[in-house]
Design a protein around this motif. Structure first.
Motif, PDB file in Angstrom:
ATOM      1  N   SER A 174       1.000  -1.201  -0.025  1.00 49.34           N
ATOM      2  CA  SER A 174      -0.093   0.051  -0.067  1.00 49.34           C
ATOM      3  C   SER A 174       0.950   1.376   0.019  1.00 49.34           C
ATOM      4  CB  SER A 174      -0.859   0.020   1.227  1.00 49.34           C
ATOM      5  OG  SER A 174      -0.168   0.087   2.605  1.00 49.34           O
ATOM      6  N   ARG A 175       0.309   2.419  -0.343  1.00 47.04           N
ATOM      7  CA  ARG A 175       1.126   3.646  -0.084  1.00 47.04           C
ATOM      8  C   ARG A 175       2.009   3.783   1.309  1.00 47.04           C
ATOM      9  NH1 ARG A 175      -3.367   7.961  -2.056  1.00 47.04           N
ATOM     10  NH2 ARG A 175      -4.585   6.680  -0.618  1.00 47.04           N
ATOM     11  N   SER A 176       0.978   3.639   2.132  1.00 47.49           N
ATOM     12  CA  SER A 176       1.666   4.003   3.556  1.00 47.49           C
ATOM     13  C   SER A 176       2.862   3.059   3.866  1.00 47.49           C
ATOM     14  CB  SER A 176       0.545   3.893   4.563  1.00 47.49           C
ATOM     15  OG  SER A 176      -0.037   2.663   4.544  1.00 47.49           O
ATOM     16  N   VAL A 202       3.741  -0.780  -5.763  1.00 45.43           N
ATOM     17  CA  VAL A 202       3.496   0.162  -4.597  1.00 45.43           C
ATOM     18  C   VAL A 202       2.573   1.012  -5.032  1.00 45.43           C
ATOM     19  CG1 VAL A 202       4.444   1.950  -3.142  1.00 45.43           C
ATOM     20  CG2 VAL A 202       6.059   0.173  -3.652  1.00 45.43           C
ATOM     21  N   ASP A 203       1.171   1.033  -4.483  1.00 48.80           N
ATOM     22  CA  ASP A 203       0.228   1.945  -4.804  1.00 48.80           C
ATOM     23  C   ASP A 203       0.552   3.228  -4.813  1.00 48.80           C
ATOM     24  OD1 ASP A 203      -1.338  -0.343  -5.822  1.00 48.80           O
ATOM     25  OD2 ASP A 203      -2.775  -0.305  -4.225  1.00 48.80           O
ATOM     26  N   GLY A 204       0.109   4.273  -5.737  1.00 50.08           N
ATOM     27  CA  GLY A 204       0.363   5.617  -5.524  1.00 50.08           C
ATOM     28  C   GLY A 204       1.573   5.879  -5.596  1.00 50.08           C
ATOM     29  N   ASP A 205       2.730   5.070  -5.915  1.00 46.01           N
ATOM     30  CA  ASP A 205       4.031   5.557  -6.016  1.00 46.01           C
ATOM     31  C   ASP A 205       4.638   5.940  -4.420  1.00 46.01           C
ATOM     32  OD1 ASP A 205       4.138   5.142  -8.675  1.00 46.01           O
ATOM     33  OD2 ASP A 205       3.420   7.435  -9.134  1.00 46.01           O
ATOM     34  N   GLY A 206       4.181   5.116  -3.492  1.00 45.31           N
ATOM     35  CA  GLY A 206       4.592   5.177  -2.235  1.00 45.31           C
ATOM     36  C   GLY A 206       4.292   6.745  -1.449  1.00 45.31           C
ATOM     37  N   ALA A 207       3.177   7.073  -1.995  1.00 47.33           N
ATOM     38  CA  ALA A 207       3.038   8.438  -1.455  1.00 47.33           C
ATOM     39  C   ALA A 207       2.596   8.338  -0.049  1.00 47.33           C
ATOM     40  CB  ALA A 207       1.844   9.118  -2.081  1.00 47.33           C
ATOM     41  N   ARG A 208       2.747   9.262   0.962  1.00 49.04           N
ATOM     42  CA  ARG A 208       2.452   9.003   2.258  1.00 49.04           C
ATOM     43  C   ARG A 208       0.927   9.417   2.578  1.00 49.04           C
ATOM     44  NH1 ARG A 208       5.094   8.081   6.812  1.00 49.04           N
ATOM     45  NH2 ARG A 208       7.185   8.284   5.708  1.00 49.04           N
ATOM     46  N   THR A 209       0.275   8.845   3.258  1.00 52.15           N
ATOM     47  CA  THR A 209      -1.292   9.141   3.647  1.00 52.15           C
ATOM     48  C   THR A 209      -1.374   9.108   5.006  1.00 52.15           C
ATOM     49  OG1 THR A 209      -1.846   6.645   3.470  1.00 52.15           O
ATOM     50  CG2 THR A 209      -2.163   8.044   1.650  1.00 52.15           C
TER      51      THR A 209
END
Length: 406
Positions: A174-176, A202-209
Motif C-alpha cells: 500500500s502507499r503507506s 506500490v500503490d500511488g508510488d509510495g505517497a504517504r497517507t
C-alpha cells in the motif's frame, strides 16, 4: 381524577408548551431560544460526525473494496465443521473451497484471505505491517485497498495442495507501507525473517497517507507457510465479487458454521465488535450530553428568568405549580428535540463533507460511515439532553416564581 381526564389535562399542557415554544422561537424570544437550539444542534452534529468516523475507520480495517460484494466469515469460536480449523476461528481447506465458489453461477471472483501482523524489513527500515494473503484469480481487483493485479494468478506455490510449487516472493505494498518502509518496486523485503520477497508494486508510488494502515499483500500459500497455516489450509474469511444477489443463498451453504455478510453488514458488524469504535462513540456521547446539557441549562435558564412575568401571570390566574412545571418541561424537551433534528441533519451533512475532503486530500475511499438511523440516534440523544436539563431548569422555574400555588 379519572385516567381520561388526566390524559386530557396533560395533552392540553403539552399543546400549550409546544405553542409557547413555537411563539418564542419565531417571535417573542427568538435569540435566546435559537441559541438553545443551536447549542444542541452543534453537540449532536459533532456526535454523529465522530461516531461516523469511528465506524468508518473500523470498517476500513476489513478487506472490503468496491468490487467485493460478500464476505464469508466463521460463526464464532465454537464451530464444529471438519472444514474449519479447530485451533482458531478460521476456515480450512480454503483453496478447494475457493474453486467451488468461483464455479458458482453469478460469481465473478473469489479469494480466501489470511491476515497477520508481521515484521517486514526493507533495507534499514523494519516495521510491523499488516500482511494479507490472497489468491489472485484475475478478477478480485483490490484487497485491503491494495491492487493485487501484480501478483501471479492462482497462487503457484500451493500447487496441488503440497505447498511445493513455484515460490513467487511477490509483494504488493500500500502507499503507506511503501512510505513507512521506504520501499519501491524491485526492492527486496524480509517478511518474518524470510528474505525471499520482492516488491512488485506500490500503490500511488509510495505517497504517504494519513490514517492508512501499512499493508502488504502476498500469495496466500506463502503467508500460510510463514505463519504455520498450511496444516489445515486455513484463512480468516472469503471475499466474493458478484453482481447477483441470489448468490448469497448458495454462499451460506459453503460452510455449515459461517456467516455471509454484505458490504454494509460487514461494516456495521465490525463497528459493533471494535473497541476503537465503542471508545470513540462513547466519548462523543458523553461530550455531547455534557456540552448540550450545560448549554441548554445556561440559555434556557436565562430564558426562564426573562419569562418570570408570564410565569407570575400563570400563578395569578390559578395554574398549579405542577401545570406550570409541565408547560416549562414541554418547552425544554421541544427545544432540544428541534435542536436534535437540525443537528442530526447537520451530522449527516458533516459526514458527507468529511468524506469529500478526505477523498480529495488523504484517501481514495470514504473514511466515515453514514446511515439514516443516525437521525433517530441524534434526536434521541437531544431528548436525553433535555431530560438531563430538566431538574435544574424546573428548580429555576420555582425559584423565579417565588413559589407558585399548588
Amino acid at each position: 381524577m379519572t385516567l381520561r381526564t388526566a390524559l386530557a389535562r396533560w395533552y392540553g399542557v403539552a399543546v400549550v408548551g409546544m405553542r409557547r415554544t413555537l411563539a418564542r422561537t419565531t417571535h417573542t424570544a427568538r435569540q435566546r431560544v435559537r441559541f438553545s437550539v443551536l447549542g444542541v444542534a452543534v453537540a449532536i452534529t459533532l456526535l454523529l460526525v465522530v461516531t461516523g468516523i469511528g465506524m468508518g475507520l473500523t470498517g476500513g480495517a476489513t478487506v472490503q473494496d468496491d468490487d467485493v460484494d460478500y464476505w464469508i466469515v466463521p460463526e464464532g469460536d465454537g464451530a464444529s465443521s471438519p472444514l474449519i480449523s479447530t485451533d482458531a476461528p478460521q476456515f480450512g481447506s480454503v483453496h478447494d473451497t475457493a474453486d467451488t465458489i468461483r464455479a458458482t453461477e453469478g460469481v465473478d471472483s473469489a479469494t480466501p484471505v489470511l491476515s497477520q501482523v508481521l515484521r517486514v524489513t526493507a533495507g534499514n527500515s523494519s516495521e510491523y505491517v499488516l500482511v494479507v494473503g490472497v489468491v489472485n484469480d484475475g478478477g478480485i481487483g483490490q484487497v485491503s485497498g491494495v491492487n493485487v493485479s501484480a501478483l501471479t494468478h492462482h497462487d503457484p506455490y500451493y500447487g496441488d495442495g503440497e505447498y511445493d510449487g513455484e515460490w513467487t516472493g511477490e509483494v504488493a505494498l500500500s502507499r503507506s507501507a511503501g512510505a513507512t518502509l521506504n520501499a519501491a518496486a524491485g526492492d527486496s523485503l524480509s517478511i518474518s525473517g524470510n528474505e525471499s520477497f520482492t516488491v512488485t508494486s506500490v500503490d500511488g508510488d509510495g505517497a504517504r497517507t494519513v490514517g492508512d494502515i501499512p499493508t502488504a499483500v502476498i500469495q496466500l500459500s506463502e503467508l500460510q507457510t510463514l505463519t504455520g497455516a498450511t496444516t489445515h489450509d486455513s484463512a480468516d474469511q472469503f471475499v466474493v465479487g458478484t453482481n447477483d444477489p441470489g448468490v448469497r443463498e448458495e454462499l451460506e451453504d459453503v460452510y455449515p458454521s459461517s456467516t455471509v455478510n454484505s458490504r454494509s453488514e460487514m461494516t456495521a458488524s465490525q463497528a459493533m465488535d471494535s473497541d476503537l469504535s465503542v471508545a470513540l462513540a462513547l466519548t462523543a456521547f458523553v461530550v455531547a450530553i455534557s456540552i448540550g446539557t450545560l448549554f441548554v441549562v445556561t440559555t434556557m435558564g436565562l430564558e426562564l428568568v426573562a419569562d418570570r412575568t408570564q410565569l407570575a401571570t400563570m400563578s395569578a390566574i390559578g395554574l398549579s405549580g405542577r401545570t406550570q412545571l409541565g408547560i416549562v418541561g414541554v418547552q425544554i424537551l421541544a427545544t432540544t428535540a428541534i435542536g436534535g433534528v437540525i443537528g442530526a441533519l447537520g451530522g449527516l451533512a458533516g459526514i458527507r463533507l468529511t468524506n469529500v475532503i478526505a477523498m480529495r486530500t488523504l484517501t481514495s475511499e470514504p473514511i466515515a460511515f453514514s446511515h439514516p438511523v443516525f437521525v433517530l440516534y441524534g434526536v434521541a440523544v437531544a431528548v436525553l439532553i433535555g431530560i438531563c436539563s430538566l431538574p435544574v431548569l424546573l428548580l429555576v422555574t420555582r425559584r423565579v416564581t417565588g413559589g407558585v400555588p399548588q
